[in-house]
Every structure is written in structure tokens, then in C-alpha cells.
Design an enzyme around this catalytic site. Structure first.
Site, short mmCIF file in Angstrom:
data_model
loop_
_atom_site.label_atom_id
_atom_site.label_comp_id
_atom_site.label_asym_id
_atom_site.label_seq_id
_atom_site.Cartn_x
_atom_site.Cartn_y
_atom_site.Cartn_z
N ASP A 23 0.85 -1.19 0.00
CA ASP A 23 0.00 0.00 0.00
C ASP A 23 0.89 1.24 0.00
OD1 ASP A 23 -1.71 2.07 0.60
OD2 ASP A 23 -2.05 1.43 2.69
N ASN A 25 -0.15 4.42 -0.64
CA ASN A 25 -0.79 5.70 -0.31
C ASN A 25 -1.55 5.69 1.01
OD1 ASN A 25 -2.86 4.10 -1.09
ND2 ASN A 25 -3.74 5.50 -2.60
N ASP A 27 -3.99 3.84 2.37
CA ASP A 27 -5.43 3.60 2.56
C ASP A 27 -5.72 2.16 3.00
OD1 ASP A 27 -4.90 2.25 0.24
OD2 ASP A 27 -6.32 3.33 -1.03
N ASP A 31 -1.62 -1.25 -4.04
CA ASP A 31 -1.88 -0.50 -5.28
C ASP A 31 -0.74 -0.68 -6.29
OD1 ASP A 31 0.14 1.31 -4.27
OD2 ASP A 31 -1.43 2.08 -2.93
N GLU A 265 -7.62 -20.51 -16.38
CA GLU A 265 -8.09 -21.09 -15.13
C GLU A 265 -9.16 -22.12 -15.45
OE1 GLU A 265 -9.87 -19.96 -10.74
OE2 GLU A 265 -10.87 -19.22 -12.51
N ASP A 328 -7.35 -18.35 -4.15
CA ASP A 328 -8.60 -19.04 -3.83
C ASP A 328 -8.41 -20.24 -2.91
OD1 ASP A 328 -10.13 -17.37 -5.52
OD2 ASP A 328 -9.63 -18.61 -7.27
C1 GLC Z 1 -12.03 -17.37 -10.27
C2 GLC Z 1 -11.21 -16.49 -9.37
C3 GLC Z 1 -11.94 -16.28 -8.09
C4 GLC Z 1 -13.24 -15.58 -8.40
C5 GLC Z 1 -14.04 -16.37 -9.44
C6 GLC Z 1 -15.15 -15.55 -10.01
O1 GLC Z 1 -12.19 -18.64 -9.77
O2 GLC Z 1 -9.95 -17.08 -9.18
O3 GLC Z 1 -11.21 -15.54 -7.17
O4 GLC Z 1 -14.00 -15.44 -7.25
O5 GLC Z 1 -13.25 -16.76 -10.53
O6 GLC Z 1 -14.61 -14.56 -10.84
#
Ligand code: GLC
Length: 538
Positions: A23, A25, A27, A31, A265, A328
Site C-alpha cells: 500500500d 498511499n 489507505d 496498489d 483457469e 482461492d
Molecule cells: C475465479 C477467481 C476467483 C473468483 C471467481 C469468479 O475462480 O480465481 O477468485 O471469485 O473466478 O470470478
């Protein structure tokens, strides 16, 4: 001379969760200028590319994975100019920059959705997925949201349901609509034109849905305690026919620029994952290989099976990749403990294929538990046990207040780990046996040994069930990796006669030349050994 391998094949990717990196700045939220100020650290560490989780304007219902404008930067993170500056500074340091691309859904606050929900005849209506209620007024089918509850939300004004595979604030785009496709491809061009080096494409496996919206079958293996959405098999939501045409279009677009990468992904079993390379290797360059984040047990034998199964399933010439953690999933050092996490780091960085490292894993960072009241993650709000907040805690830079993530007196958006005084960059840089120095040494050896980046992979049979041993070979160079996944000493036997040079031990003490016929490993020790040329047969 043409380059035989691309940067995304020989390089190492480092994932940054921008809210949590630095961070600049005050907050409490990380960033882009914060990231830019740490590029030298990343260079020092020895990674080659950074992937940023979403930095776009968003109401942050899912922390940036709910986007209201695909072609701008959220003010929390900075400006488009900051992004351009980051890109330029990264490139000056020979670091690539990969952005997260979220094509499956927008925010419900995106102007497209705001328009779409105005009337059934609105020109944007078909950009999203709308269905009439079932005869009883309920949702059109039984599909579940991955974040809990039904995947359908009733819209009072137009009296239809819209689909959201994730949060109710993340309506799914309709990828059967050609305008949607072209608009999203334009988004990709927007960033590629600016010079970004590629995309990690979010939630790819759910991009298309069954055209008939059939009910999903019940999962016979579901048991109470498993995530709600896994009660049903996502048969009609995941990996639908038609996906590969879209993948080819995405790839062709990407190929029209030079040296860019598409990482997908895709939480899919191997037999459904591999087709995403494309029959002609003309789809996703690196469909994420999530075996190490989804494996129910963590043992030498299951790890070996996963590696061998993956190697065997890879289409010819397809480039492998490995992932240990992401924003995740529970951090590796929490899942397997810090001792084994060292070993696992050696595994990640010596297997064949492109590794992706999650920020902080190089320090041995662990999940930071937090009370429900402090949870931000929409998943955690519904089901605290599945909250992803603990894996997104602030990066630990030093022993000062807030671990140097944000100024003293500022409250970071998520709590900092309680053990940050021990596990932080500054402290670990001064300890030759630290997790960080091990990671750096592994990255260094990897970079200087083509065997590790380009060499072939072969398992080496072992009697000991707790050890996993493999070799990497490139031309006449050979490396052996011997990993002991038990807390006890083990002896592994290698079919070599000669000697090997220990390049690295996860225990931090290098042993020089050792005989290869019998290699002693201490509890949770991994050795990376370079075979002496004279030991090679023939
Ligand atoms: C993917 C991301 C996850 C997000 C989901 C919805 O699995 O890695 O973090 O919540 O997509 O976009």
C-alpha cells in the site's frame, strides 16, 4: 537465430494479489505504485513474469472479479497511467506483466447489465443469460451458484431470472452472443496494444452453458460439509461443446501479437483439461494444472502419480505447468506445514514446466485466520469455513508495524499474520537458511541449468514409499531430485554408479560431492543433485 523456447516456457510466474502486496498511499489497500516499488525485489528473487489479479474498476463484491469497466484501472489501485508506468518499469527489468481477464461475468453494476435489465427488448438484454421462471415461479432450473444458493436471481422489473454462476452481483455474460464475443476480444486487444504480455483467463470452464438449460444431475459422492454447489455435478455448466472454437479465436487474436501468453483457469480433470491446449496446440498456451492444489492427500506416492499422470496425458509438444497455491486456495505452508513446504518449493521449481508462485509463498507465509465479522470474501460471508480471506493477507515485507505493507497507524484491509516478525522479506534476506533464501537459490539454480527448464522428466523407482525421486535430463546433463516426504531419515537408491554434486538441500547446507548409489535424506529433506558427467552411461 530463432528462439527455441518462449519466455513463458522457461520463465517462472509470480502471482500478485494487488490489494495485498504493498500500500503506497496509506489507505490500507495495496496498489500499482506499491507493486512498481517492489519490482527490484522480484528481480532479486528471480521470477520472470508477474500476474496481477484484477485491477479494473469494480464495486469489489468479489474483490475485482466483478468488473464495471474492462478498460480502466480502479482508483484504489491507481490510474491507467500507473499501469502503463508499471508495465514500462517491469519491461525495463525484463519482467513480463500478465493481467487477469474475466470474460465469464461482469458486475451487476456494469453499464451493460444496467441496460440489459431495463427491459426484455433492450439491445443489451441478450448479452446476459435470462430465463423465464419455472411454472411454480421458482428458478428456471436447479443450477447452483459456486458461492452458495441458486445460480438464478429474479429480476423484479422484467420478471425473468438472470444467471450468476458466482455471486449474485456477477451476472454471466452470454458467450453465444456474437457481440459479446467481439466486445470481449476488443478488450483483449486494448491491453495487448498497451503492451501487456498476456492474460490469465478467469473461470474459463464455465464460459458456455448448456443451450437447453437442463437440470444438473445430483452428485452421488456429495456429503454434508462439502461445498453446497458440489451437491450437483456441474454437468451442464462446465466444459460445454463450442468452447474450443472460442479458445481458438482467443488464441489467434493473441498470436497476432508477438510473444504473448494465454493461461487458463480451468478446474477440470486431466482428460478434459488437455483438450484446452488445442488439437493443433492452437488454444490455451498453459491451461493451469491444479493437481497440487486439489489433491486430497499429500504423500510421495500420490504426488508421483499426479506428476506421472500429467506427463503421460500431455499432448505432444504441449508445455506443462505447475501451481501450488493461489488467491482461492489454502496456502501450501498451511496445508502441509512449513517443513514440507520447503520440500514442496523444490518440487514446484524442479518439475518440468512453468511454475506459478503465489505471493508470500516464497516466505513460507501461512493462512491468517480471522473472525467472521472481519471477513470480506463473499464466499466467507456465507460459509466462513470456505472464506478465501485467510490466503489473501498482506505481504510481509519487514518487522515494522503492519509488516511494512502499509504505514503504521493505518488499518490494513485484512489482518497481518501474527508471526510476521519472523517471516518477512527483510528478516529472511539475512538468514541464509530461510524459506526466502531457499526459494531464491532454487530460482537461481533453475535459471542457470537448462536441465531444469528444458530437460525431460523421468521418475526413478524407489523402495521407500515416502520418497519421490526423479531425474531431469537435457543433452548430456542430468539432475536428480530426491524428496523425502516423511519426518524420518530415509535412504534412496539411484541406479547410478558415480558421484553427484549436491546443488541444493532444502535444509540449507550443501554437501558437495556424494556417491549416488545410496543417498541419505534427513526428515523432510529434498536434494537437488547434478550428476557428474563421468557418471553418465556411455
Ligand atoms: C475465479 C477467481 C476467483 C473468483 C471467481 C469468479 O475462480 O480465481 O477468485 O471469485 O473466478 O470470478
Amino acid at each position: 537465430m530463432t528462439q527455441p523456447h518462449f519466455w513463458w516456457q522457461t520463465g517462472v510466474i509470480y502471482q500478485i494479489y494487488p490489494r495485498s502486496f504493498l500500500d503506497s498511499n496509506g489507505d490500507g489497500v495495496g496498489d500499482l505504485p506499491g507493486i512498481a516499488s517492489k519490482l527490484d525485489y522480484l528481480r532479486w528473487l528471480g521470477v520472470d513474469a508477474i500476474w496481477l489479479s484484477p485491477i479494473y474498476p469494480s464495486p469489489m463484491a468479489d474483490f475485482g472479479y466483478d468488473i464495471t469497466n474492462y478498460s480502466d484501472v480502479h482508483p484504489l489501485f491507481g490510474t491507467l497511467e500507473d499501469l502503463d508506468a508499471l508495465l514500462q518499469q517491469a519491461h525495463q527489468r525484463d519482467l513480463k506483466l500478465i493481467l487477469d481477464f474475466v470474460p465469464n461475468h461482469t458486475s451487476d453494476e456494469h453499464p451493460w447489465f444496467q441496460q440489459a435489465r431495463q427491459s426484455r427488448t433492450n439491445e443489451k438484454r441478450d448479452w446476459y443469460i435470462w430465463r423465464d421462471p419455472a411454472p411454480d415461479g421458482g428458478p428456471p432450473n436447479n443450477w447452483s451458484s459456486r458461492f452458495g444458493g441458486s445460480a438464478w436471481q429474479f429480476d423484479e422489473q422484467t420478471e425473468q431470472y438472470y444467471l450468476h454462476v458466482y455471486d449474485v452481483k456477477q451476472p454471466d455474460l452470454n458467450w453465444r452472443n456474437q457481440e459479446v464475443r467481439q466486445t470481449m476480444f476488443d478488450v483483449m486487444r486494448f491491453w495487448l496494444d498497451r503492451g501487456v504480455d498476456g492474460f490469465r483467463v478467469d473461470a474459463l470452464e464455465v464460459l458456455l452453458k448448456d443451450e437447453q438449460f437442463r437440470d444438473n444431475p445430483v452428485n452421488p459422492l456429495w456429503k454434508p460439509g462439502d461445498p453446497f454447489y458440489t451437491r450437483l455435478l456441474e454437468h451442464y455448466v462446465v466444459d460445454q461443446p463450442g468452447m474450443h472454437d472460442i479458445m481458438q479465436e482467443m488464441r489467434a487474436l493473441t498470436e497476432s501479437y508477438s510473444q504473448r501468453v494465454l493461461i487458463g483457469e480451468l478446474y477440470l480433470p486431466l482428460e478434459r483439461l488437455m483438450p484446452y491446449y488445442g488439437e493443433q496446440l492452437d488454444e490455451i498456451h498453459l491451461p493451469f494444472n491444479f493437481q497440487f492444489v486439489t489433491m486430497p492427500t499429500w504423500e510421495a506416492s500420490t504426488i508421483r502419480q499426479a506428476v506421472e499422470g500429467y506427463e503421460a496425458a500431455l499432448p505432444q509438444e504441449a508445455w506443462p505447468n505447475w501451481v501450488l497455491g493461489n488467491h482461492d486456495r489454502t496456502r501450501i505452508a498451511t496445508r502441509v506445514g512449513r517443513e514440507q513446504a520447503r520440500l514442496t518449493q523444490m518440487l514446484l521449481l524442479t518439475l518440468r514446466g512453468t511454475p506459478t508462485c503465489y505471493y508470500g509463498d516464497e516466505l513460507g507465509m501461512q493462512d491468517v485466520p480471522l473472525p467472521r465479522a472481519l471477513m470480506h470474501d463473499p464466499v466467507g460471508k456465507n460459509h466462513p469455513e470456505y472464506s478465501r480471506d485467510p490466503v489473501r493477507s498482506p505481504m510481509q515485507w519487514d518487522g515494522s508495524a503492519n509488516a511494512g505493507f502499509c504505514p503504521a497507524g493505518v488499518r490494513p484491509w485484512l489482518p497481518v499474520a501474527s508471526d510476521y516478525q519472523t517471516f518477512n522479506v527483510a528478516a529472511e534476506q539475512h538468514d541464509p537458511r530461510s524459506f526466502l533464501m531457499l526459494t531464491r537459490a532454487l530460482l537461481d539454480v533453475r535459471r542457470s541449468h537448462s536441465t531444469l527448464t528444458l530437460g525431460s522428466y523421468q521418475s526413478v523407482e524407489q523402495e521407500s514409499a515416502t520418497c519421490f525421486v526423479y531425474q531431469r535430463q537435457y543433452a548430456d546433463q542430468r539432475c536428480l531430485v530426491a524428496l523425502n516426504f516423511s519426518a524420518h531419515d530415509q535412504v534412496v537408491t539411484l541406479p547410478e554408479q558415480g558421484q553427484g554434486h549436491v546443488l541444493l538441500s532444502t535444509h540449507g547446507d550443501c554437501e558437495g560431492l556424494i556417491p549416488l548409489s545410496e543417498v541419505h535424506l534427513r526428515g523432510n529433506e529434498g536434494l537437488l543433485i547434478e550428476v557428474e558427467a563421468s557418471s553418465l552411461p556411455g
